[in-house]
Write a protein that holds these residues in place. Sequence first.
Motif, PDB file in Angstrom:
ATOM      1  N   ASN A 168     -85.386 -15.163 -71.316  1.00 35.91           N
ATOM      2  CA  ASN A 168     -85.680 -15.215 -69.885  1.00 35.91           C
ATOM      3  C   ASN A 168     -87.139 -15.600 -69.670  1.00 35.91           C
ATOM      4  O   ASN A 168     -88.049 -14.840 -70.018  1.00 35.91           O
ATOM      5  CB  ASN A 168     -85.389 -13.844 -69.256  1.00 35.91           C
ATOM      6  N   PHE A 169     -87.373 -16.777 -69.104  1.00 37.02           N
ATOM      7  CA  PHE A 169     -88.728 -17.279 -68.868  1.00 37.02           C
ATOM      8  C   PHE A 169     -89.215 -16.739 -67.523  1.00 37.02           C
ATOM      9  O   PHE A 169     -88.810 -17.222 -66.470  1.00 37.02           O
ATOM     10  CB  PHE A 169     -88.708 -18.804 -68.899  1.00 37.02           C
ATOM     11  N   ALA A 170     -90.065 -15.727 -67.579  1.00 36.22           N
ATOM     12  CA  ALA A 170     -90.435 -14.971 -66.377  1.00 36.22           C
ATOM     13  C   ALA A 170     -91.698 -15.499 -65.706  1.00 36.22           C
ATOM     14  O   ALA A 170     -92.742 -15.636 -66.341  1.00 36.22           O
ATOM     15  CB  ALA A 170     -90.628 -13.496 -66.734  1.00 36.22           C
ATOM     16  N   ASP A 171     -91.567 -15.777 -64.414  1.00 34.57           N
ATOM     17  CA  ASP A 171     -92.738 -16.088 -63.573  1.00 34.57           C
ATOM     18  C   ASP A 171     -93.067 -14.806 -62.811  1.00 34.57           C
ATOM     19  O   ASP A 171     -92.812 -14.675 -61.614  1.00 34.57           O
ATOM     20  CB  ASP A 171     -92.411 -17.238 -62.618  1.00 34.57           C
ATOM     21  N   THR A 172     -93.634 -13.843 -63.526  1.00 32.52           N
ATOM     22  CA  THR A 172     -93.778 -12.469 -63.058  1.00 32.52           C
ATOM     23  C   THR A 172     -94.580 -12.340 -61.780  1.00 32.52           C
ATOM     24  O   THR A 172     -94.287 -11.490 -60.935  1.00 32.52           O
ATOM     25  CB  THR A 172     -94.420 -11.617 -64.172  1.00 32.52           C
ATOM     26  N   VAL A 173     -95.614 -13.154 -61.616  1.00 29.32           N
ATOM     27  CA  VAL A 173     -96.490 -12.991 -60.460  1.00 29.32           C
ATOM     28  C   VAL A 173     -96.326 -14.112 -59.435  1.00 29.32           C
ATOM     29  O   VAL A 173     -97.142 -14.263 -58.525  1.00 29.32           O
ATOM     30  CB  VAL A 173     -97.966 -12.873 -60.902  1.00 29.32           C
ATOM     31  N   GLY A 174     -95.266 -14.911 -59.565  1.00 29.91           N
ATOM     32  CA  GLY A 174     -95.006 -15.964 -58.579  1.00 29.91           C
ATOM     33  C   GLY A 174     -96.045 -17.060 -58.577  1.00 29.91           C
ATOM     34  O   GLY A 174     -96.352 -17.651 -57.538  1.00 29.91           O
ATOM     35  N   TYR A 175     -96.590 -17.376 -59.755  1.00 26.48           N
ATOM     36  CA  TYR A 175     -97.680 -18.342 -59.881  1.00 26.48           C
ATOM     37  C   TYR A 175     -97.191 -19.779 -60.023  1.00 26.48           C
ATOM     38  O   TYR A 175     -97.905 -20.729 -59.735  1.00 26.48           O
ATOM     39  CB  TYR A 175     -98.519 -17.955 -61.110  1.00 26.48           C
ATOM     40  N   ALA A 176     -95.961 -19.941 -60.440  1.00 19.29           N
ATOM     41  CA  ALA A 176     -95.449 -21.263 -60.795  1.00 19.29           C
ATOM     42  C   ALA A 176     -95.200 -22.153 -59.580  1.00 19.29           C
ATOM     43  O   ALA A 176     -95.039 -21.677 -58.455  1.00 19.29           O
ATOM     44  CB  ALA A 176     -94.149 -21.123 -61.595  1.00 19.29           C
ATOM     45  N   VAL A 177     -95.174 -23.468 -59.847  1.00 16.29           N
ATOM     46  CA  VAL A 177     -94.699 -24.444 -58.867  1.00 16.29           C
ATOM     47  C   VAL A 177     -93.559 -25.210 -59.543  1.00 16.29           C
ATOM     48  O   VAL A 177     -93.544 -25.364 -60.773  1.00 16.29           O
ATOM     49  CB  VAL A 177     -95.820 -25.399 -58.392  1.00 16.29           C
ATOM     50  N   PRO A 178     -92.581 -25.675 -58.771  1.00 14.46           N
ATOM     51  CA  PRO A 178     -91.321 -26.149 -59.356  1.00 14.46           C
ATOM     52  C   PRO A 178     -91.426 -27.145 -60.497  1.00 14.46           C
ATOM     53  O   PRO A 178     -90.862 -26.932 -61.571  1.00 14.46           O
ATOM     54  CB  PRO A 178     -90.590 -26.719 -58.144  1.00 14.46           C
ATOM     55  N   GLU A 179     -92.132 -28.253 -60.298  1.00 15.13           N
ATOM     56  CA  GLU A 179     -92.155 -29.288 -61.328  1.00 15.13           C
ATOM     57  C   GLU A 179     -92.798 -28.780 -62.612  1.00 15.13           C
ATOM     58  O   GLU A 179     -92.286 -29.000 -63.717  1.00 15.13           O
ATOM     59  CB  GLU A 179     -92.897 -30.531 -60.819  1.00 15.13           C
ATOM     60  N   LEU A 180     -93.934 -28.055 -62.470  1.00 20.85           N
ATOM     61  CA  LEU A 180     -94.630 -27.546 -63.649  1.00 20.85           C
ATOM     62  C   LEU A 180     -93.790 -26.503 -64.370  1.00 20.85           C
ATOM     63  O   LEU A 180     -93.707 -26.487 -65.607  1.00 20.85           O
ATOM     64  CB  LEU A 180     -95.979 -26.941 -63.240  1.00 20.85           C
ATOM     65  N   TYR A 181     -93.151 -25.620 -63.603  1.00 21.28           N
ATOM     66  CA  TYR A 181     -92.332 -24.555 -64.188  1.00 21.28           C
ATOM     67  C   TYR A 181     -91.134 -25.142 -64.938  1.00 21.28           C
ATOM     68  O   TYR A 181     -90.848 -24.764 -66.082  1.00 21.28           O
ATOM     69  CB  TYR A 181     -91.867 -23.600 -63.080  1.00 21.28           C
ATOM     70  N   GLY A 182     -90.450 -26.089 -64.291  1.00 19.09           N
ATOM     71  CA  GLY A 182     -89.300 -26.717 -64.931  1.00 19.09           C
ATOM     72  C   GLY A 182     -89.675 -27.440 -66.206  1.00 19.09           C
ATOM     73  O   GLY A 182     -88.983 -27.344 -67.226  1.00 19.09           O
ATOM     74  N   ASN A 183     -90.787 -28.160 -66.171  1.00 24.14           N
ATOM     75  CA  ASN A 183     -91.220 -28.914 -67.350  1.00 24.14           C
ATOM     76  C   ASN A 183     -91.725 -28.000 -68.463  1.00 24.14           C
ATOM     77  O   ASN A 183     -91.578 -28.309 -69.652  1.00 24.14           O
ATOM     78  CB  ASN A 183     -92.294 -29.925 -66.967  1.00 24.14           C
ATOM     79  N   MET A 184     -92.317 -26.854 -68.075  1.00 23.32           N
ATOM     80  CA  MET A 184     -92.768 -25.887 -69.087  1.00 23.32           C
ATOM     81  C   MET A 184     -91.563 -25.330 -69.849  1.00 23.32           C
ATOM     82  O   MET A 184     -91.575 -25.215 -71.076  1.00 23.32           O
ATOM     83  CB  MET A 184     -93.555 -24.772 -68.409  1.00 23.32           C
ATOM     84  N   LEU A 185     -90.514 -25.019 -69.110  1.00 25.38           N
ATOM     85  CA  LEU A 185     -89.296 -24.513 -69.743  1.00 25.38           C
ATOM     86  C   LEU A 185     -88.649 -25.596 -70.625  1.00 25.38           C
ATOM     87  O   LEU A 185     -88.200 -25.323 -71.742  1.00 25.38           O
ATOM     88  CB  LEU A 185     -88.317 -24.027 -68.673  1.00 25.38           C
ATOM     89  N   LYS A 186     -88.630 -26.810 -70.116  1.00 27.31           N
ATOM     90  CA  LYS A 186     -88.080 -27.926 -70.891  1.00 27.31           C
ATOM     91  C   LYS A 186     -88.841 -28.106 -72.198  1.00 27.31           C
ATOM     92  O   LYS A 186     -88.242 -28.305 -73.271  1.00 27.31           O
ATOM     93  CB  LYS A 186     -88.144 -29.218 -70.061  1.00 27.31           C
ATOM     94  N   SER A 187     -90.166 -28.018 -72.109  1.00 26.99           N
ATOM     95  CA  SER A 187     -91.006 -28.179 -73.301  1.00 26.99           C
ATOM     96  C   SER A 187     -90.733 -27.073 -74.320  1.00 26.99           C
ATOM     97  O   SER A 187     -90.657 -27.334 -75.529  1.00 26.99           O
ATOM     98  CB  SER A 187     -92.481 -28.174 -72.899  1.00 26.99           C
ATOM     99  N   LEU A 188     -90.558 -25.844 -73.850  1.00 19.25           N
ATOM    100  CA  LEU A 188     -90.253 -24.739 -74.753  1.00 19.25           C
ATOM    101  C   LEU A 188     -88.952 -24.993 -75.503  1.00 19.25           C
ATOM    102  O   LEU A 188     -88.870 -24.818 -76.726  1.00 19.25           O
ATOM    103  CB  LEU A 188     -90.132 -23.429 -73.971  1.00 19.25           C
TER     104      LEU A 188
END
Length: 514
Positions: A168-188
């Motif tokens: 579970n890739f957690a954005d615990t503090v609501g810091y993410a923005v959609p494109e960056l968050y999606g691409n970070m998960l893709k990269s992982l």
Amino acid sequence: MSAEKLIIFDTTLRDGEQSPGASMTKEEKIRIARQLERMKVDVIEAGFAAASPGDFEAIKSIAGLIKDSVVCSLSRANDRDIARAAEALAPAQRKRIHTFIATSPLHMEKKLRMTPDQVFEQARLAVRYARQFTDDVEFSPEDGSRSDMDFLCRVLEAVIAEGATTINFADTVGYAVPELYGNMLKSLRERIPNSDKAVWSVHCHNDLGMAVANSLAGVMIGGARQVECTINGLGERAGNTALEEIVMAVRTRRDHFNLTLGIDASQIVPTSKLVSQITGFAVQPNKAVVGANAFAHASGIHQDGVLKARDTYEIMRAEDVGWTANKIVLGKLSGRNAFKQRLEELGIALESEGEVNAAFARFKELADRKSEIFDEDIMALVSDEQHSHEGEHYGFVSLSQHSETGERPSATIVFTVGGKEVSCSGQGNGPVDAIVNAIESNAASGAELLLFSVNAITTGTQSQGEVTMRLAKSGRIVNGVGADLDIVVASAKAYLSALNKLYSKSDKLNPQQV
């Protein structure tokens, strides 16, 4: 190409309960869990077993009752928490242990005071230990969206190797923005050699108002196939990803997402109303899908278009998510069997015939005062009945109050304190203030009133009023909810309900959690 399934993981009973004042009793959690199962939620995170004895007992009860959904407990990445979760989940037919540890440099240094190597080792050993109790283990890197990518890859590869079946890739503090968050998960997923051995999940908070958008980006860009969410977006701070928005986005735009869901969408609105009524957190009228105005059209142009063809301005049908007219279901001549059947249709399961009889007696009393009884009325009176049977310290008996222009309002209230009746009087700037002063003349709680809210349960002047009182004392925040045709009486019930929660002293461990 056949559509893949998107797993819906509901954490209303765990992360949702972290909203200040949203703490629920065991009986309330069971009611919500049963409704979530009725809605066909895939995974129900029932709580955090190590947080308190109350949470442990609630998870254990839910684990023994729920048959179709996976029942999950959160645990920190240590043996004590994991063993406690396993013990609570023991009765479950299908169970999951969800363990987590922070992986961002800020959290590791300031909160955990651990080195990255220590965190790595603790994460790995926690998953290994959890696998002794179940094959279904989920791991979350807390504050994952602010973590170093190389370190995340190292940790997540190791926990998958130890047997974690969901990451579970957690954005615990609501810091993410959609494109960056999606691409970070893709990269992982691309960088971790054994990433295909686990289901990838997203868990986003709404601090910047992007929880749903981030979650959907995690699904579409990052390849996540589980979304963690709550009913009405309930949760600490600005809340979590709203289940109803995820479900209806994926369902309405299947042409884009090409994913299937197991959710019975017709149960969305009833579930939303139940959670709102139990927690006292009202749903804003313009809230997507479940808000009172979600399918209302005020513009003349819009009204004209909808009358000619619904799909001119409606992309979903109200009835598909459970919106129906407030149909009259029962009246004063209705019998006990009809009442019991309606309880079953509403997904309300009372523990004994005695509880059914007591609820029916209250229904008949309400029917003598109110000619039209709606589903929401029944839900409110059953909630009141269950509260009165939970051995509460304070209990409402009766009330008289006097208000007249030019005179200071006064009230006399009879209530029970530890089973003994007391009668107290007070004056105030209004009838509710007079009632609170009367109660406090005996209770002397010293609590601060943070919120006083009144909502009509149904439409019309005969509607019951539902009052929420939020109190704070010594860092604790609790909500009390009361319903009655007389909103002054409802206010007294709500205040006593809040005092009961303060009196219970059922404090919980509440670390920052995924």
